[in-house]
Design a protein around this motif. Structure first.
Motif, PDB file in Angstrom:
ATOM      1  N   THR A 114       0.845  -1.193   0.000  1.00 13.42           N
ATOM      2  CA  THR A 114       0.000   0.000   0.000  1.00 13.42           C
ATOM      3  C   THR A 114       0.879   1.240   0.000  1.00 13.42           C
ATOM      4  O   THR A 114       1.673   1.442   0.929  1.00 13.42           O
ATOM      5  N   PRO A 115       0.786   2.085  -1.027  1.00 13.30           N
ATOM      6  CA  PRO A 115       1.655   3.267  -1.084  1.00 13.30           C
ATOM      7  C   PRO A 115       1.210   4.354  -0.109  1.00 13.30           C
ATOM      8  O   PRO A 115       0.012   4.499   0.198  1.00 13.30           O
ATOM      9  N   GLY A 116       2.168   5.133   0.356  1.00 14.69           N
ATOM     10  CA  GLY A 116       1.851   6.278   1.191  1.00 14.69           C
ATOM     11  C   GLY A 116       1.498   7.491   0.352  1.00 14.69           C
ATOM     12  O   GLY A 116       1.656   7.495  -0.875  1.00 14.69           O
ATOM     13  N   THR A 117       1.034   8.545   1.010  1.00 15.77           N
ATOM     14  CA  THR A 117       0.592   9.746   0.288  1.00 15.77           C
ATOM     15  C   THR A 117       1.085  11.037   0.930  1.00 15.77           C
ATOM     16  O   THR A 117       0.841  12.115   0.381  1.00 15.77           O
ATOM     17  N   THR A 118       1.749  10.954   2.071  1.00 20.76           N
ATOM     18  CA  THR A 118       2.110  12.177   2.787  1.00 20.76           C
ATOM     19  C   THR A 118       3.611  12.251   3.061  1.00 20.76           C
ATOM     20  O   THR A 118       4.292  11.236   3.157  1.00 20.76           O
ATOM     21  N   LEU A 119       4.100  13.483   3.200  1.00 18.50           N
ATOM     22  CA  LEU A 119       5.485  13.718   3.577  1.00 18.50           C
ATOM     23  C   LEU A 119       5.664  13.507   5.080  1.00 18.50           C
ATOM     24  O   LEU A 119       4.710  13.609   5.846  1.00 18.50           O
ATOM     25  N   THR A 120       6.892  13.212   5.479  1.00 14.51           N
ATOM     26  CA  THR A 120       7.243  13.177   6.897  1.00 14.51           C
ATOM     27  C   THR A 120       8.380  14.156   7.115  1.00 14.51           C
ATOM     28  O   THR A 120       9.478  13.966   6.604  1.00 14.51           O
ATOM     29  N   LEU A 121       8.095  15.213   7.857  1.00 18.52           N
ATOM     30  CA  LEU A 121       9.066  16.272   8.123  1.00 18.52           C
ATOM     31  C   LEU A 121       9.450  16.253   9.595  1.00 18.52           C
ATOM     32  O   LEU A 121       8.595  16.064  10.472  1.00 18.52           O
ATOM     33  N   LEU A 122      10.730  16.448   9.863  1.00 15.09           N
ATOM     34  CA  LEU A 122      11.264  16.410  11.213  1.00 15.09           C
ATOM     35  C   LEU A 122      12.083  17.670  11.470  1.00 15.09           C
ATOM     36  O   LEU A 122      12.641  18.249  10.536  1.00 15.09           O
ATOM     37  N   ARG A 123      12.165  18.059  12.725  1.00 10.56           N
ATOM     38  CA  ARG A 123      13.123  19.099  13.090  1.00 10.56           C
ATOM     39  C   ARG A 123      14.473  18.445  13.277  1.00 10.56           C
ATOM     40  O   ARG A 123      14.583  17.313  13.758  1.00 10.56           O
ATOM     41  N   SER A 124      15.535  19.124  12.891  1.00 12.08           N
ATOM     42  CA  SER A 124      16.872  18.569  13.038  1.00 12.08           C
ATOM     43  C   SER A 124      17.204  18.380  14.514  1.00 12.08           C
ATOM     44  O   SER A 124      16.492  18.866  15.402  1.00 12.08           O
ATOM     45  N   SER A 125      18.281  17.671  14.783  1.00 10.05           N
ATOM     46  CA  SER A 125      18.670  17.406  16.169  1.00 10.05           C
ATOM     47  C   SER A 125      18.883  18.698  16.942  1.00 10.05           C
ATOM     48  O   SER A 125      18.554  18.786  18.134  1.00 10.05           O
ATOM     49  N   ALA A 126      19.419  19.708  16.273  1.00  9.83           N
ATOM     50  CA  ALA A 126      19.636  21.000  16.926  1.00  9.83           C
ATOM     51  C   ALA A 126      18.405  21.891  16.859  1.00  9.83           C
ATOM     52  O   ALA A 126      18.373  22.959  17.483  1.00  9.83           O
ATOM     53  N   GLY A 127      17.404  21.465  16.080  1.00  4.27           N
ATOM     54  CA  GLY A 127      16.166  22.222  15.981  1.00  4.27           C
ATOM     55  C   GLY A 127      16.202  23.384  15.022  1.00  4.27           C
ATOM     56  O   GLY A 127      15.225  24.127  14.904  1.00  4.27           O
ATOM     57  N   ALA A 128      17.315  23.575  14.310  1.00  7.53           N
ATOM     58  CA  ALA A 128      17.461  24.749  13.452  1.00  7.53           C
ATOM     59  C   ALA A 128      17.138  24.468  11.989  1.00  7.53           C
ATOM     60  O   ALA A 128      17.098  25.387  11.175  1.00  7.53           O
ATOM     61  N   ALA A 129      16.955  23.211  11.621  1.00  4.44           N
ATOM     62  CA  ALA A 129      16.728  22.860  10.220  1.00  4.44           C
ATOM     63  C   ALA A 129      15.602  21.839  10.115  1.00  4.44           C
ATOM     64  O   ALA A 129      15.171  21.249  11.107  1.00  4.44           O
ATOM     65  N   THR A 130      15.129  21.650   8.883  1.00  2.00           N
ATOM     66  CA  THR A 130      14.071  20.683   8.603  1.00  2.00           C
ATOM     67  C   THR A 130      14.660  19.488   7.873  1.00  2.00           C
ATOM     68  O   THR A 130      15.420  19.644   6.922  1.00  2.00           O
TER      69      THR A 130
END
Length: 272
Positions: A114-130
């Protein structure tokens, strides 16, 4: 490096082995560890136990862990058929478990997933980047990568699985996605290579996945997102190429009547 561990004891043993290496890499300074695609089959009734073990590993070692699994959901009221997902599960210290389902499957081997349809975005370990998450063949397609670029991703975490012979040709396609959409790539593949590249396409480090019995690669990579011309204009070069091809075909078709009339014209009499 070449198979998917079965659920139950084989999966538990492999996860234990990986856990020991993750802890070792964390002690050496790793802030995120990416494991390959489809490391093992995990059944939905067991997913909570797997999540608990990897979450404890992440918390104890202060390291984010990305684990590729083949998750199987048995039939239920919501879905009468068994569902299978090619999934990356993300364990971040002190945070809920995140997941990403692969969008672009490899037929016919993954036609039952079953294919997915959404992105998964995270904050970097330092919290300054995506950061973003994708899986293997997802990085063959410009549109998914462009969506991550438009979301500001500066680094993509990519579990993968190649077939040894295509380790360079297929595995390195993800590098081009990073150049197009302005992000670095951390790609860890069975049957291929582990590499880290920046958003200019420079490979910071790379090693074959079968270089040693248990291969690991430690590298640093910038996580800065850059706005690129591709993000602004999209596939402009491809459309220009299509337009030039269409123009050439039109000119070819329009020139045929003229060539045909010249060929049919009577030859001039010889000079006396």
């Amino acid at each position: 490096n070449e198979h998917v561990a079965d659920d139950g004891a084989p999966a538990a043993q492999l996860f234990k082995d990986y856990g020991a290496r993750v802890a070792q890499l964390a002690q050496e300074g790793a802030t995120v560890v990416v494991l390959p695609e489809k490391t093992a089959v995990v059944l939905d009734p067991d997913i909570s136990r797997t999540d608990s073990e990897f979450q404890s590993l992440a918390d104890a070692n202060h390291v984010r862990v990305v684990v590729g699994v083949l998750r199987v959901s048995p039939p239920g009221a919501a879905h009468p058929q068994k569902l299978r997902y090619n999934e990356a599960r993300v364990y971040t210290p002190g945070e809920p478990v995140a997941s990403y389902d692969k969008e672009h499957m490899l037929p016919p081997f993954e036609s039952n997933l079953t294919p997915g349809t959404t992105l998964t975005l995270l904050r970097s370990s330092a919290g300054a980047a995506t950061w973003g998450v994708a899986i293997c063949k997802d990085m063959d397609f410009t549109q998914l990568s462009r969506r991550y670029g438009e979301a500001g991703a500066g680094l993509m975490l990519v579990p993968g699985w190649d077939f040894f012979a295509d380790a360079i040709s297929h595995g390195h396609m993800a590098i081009m996605r990073g150049v197009e959409s302005g992000f670095g790539v951390v790609r860890s593949a069975k049957g291929g290579t582990l590499y880290v590249s920046d958003n200019r396409g420079r490979i910071m480090a790379e090693i074959k996945s079968d270089a040693v019995p248990f291969t690991a690669l430690m590298a640093s990579v910038p996580e800065t997102h850059d706005r690129t011309l591709f993000l602004v204009l999209g596939d402009w070069f491809a459309w220009v190429a299509v337009a030039i091809l269409a123009l050439c075909l039109v000119r070819l078709v329009l020139s045929r009547p003229r060539r045909a009339s010249l060929a049919a014209a009577p030859a001039a009499p010889p000079a006396s």
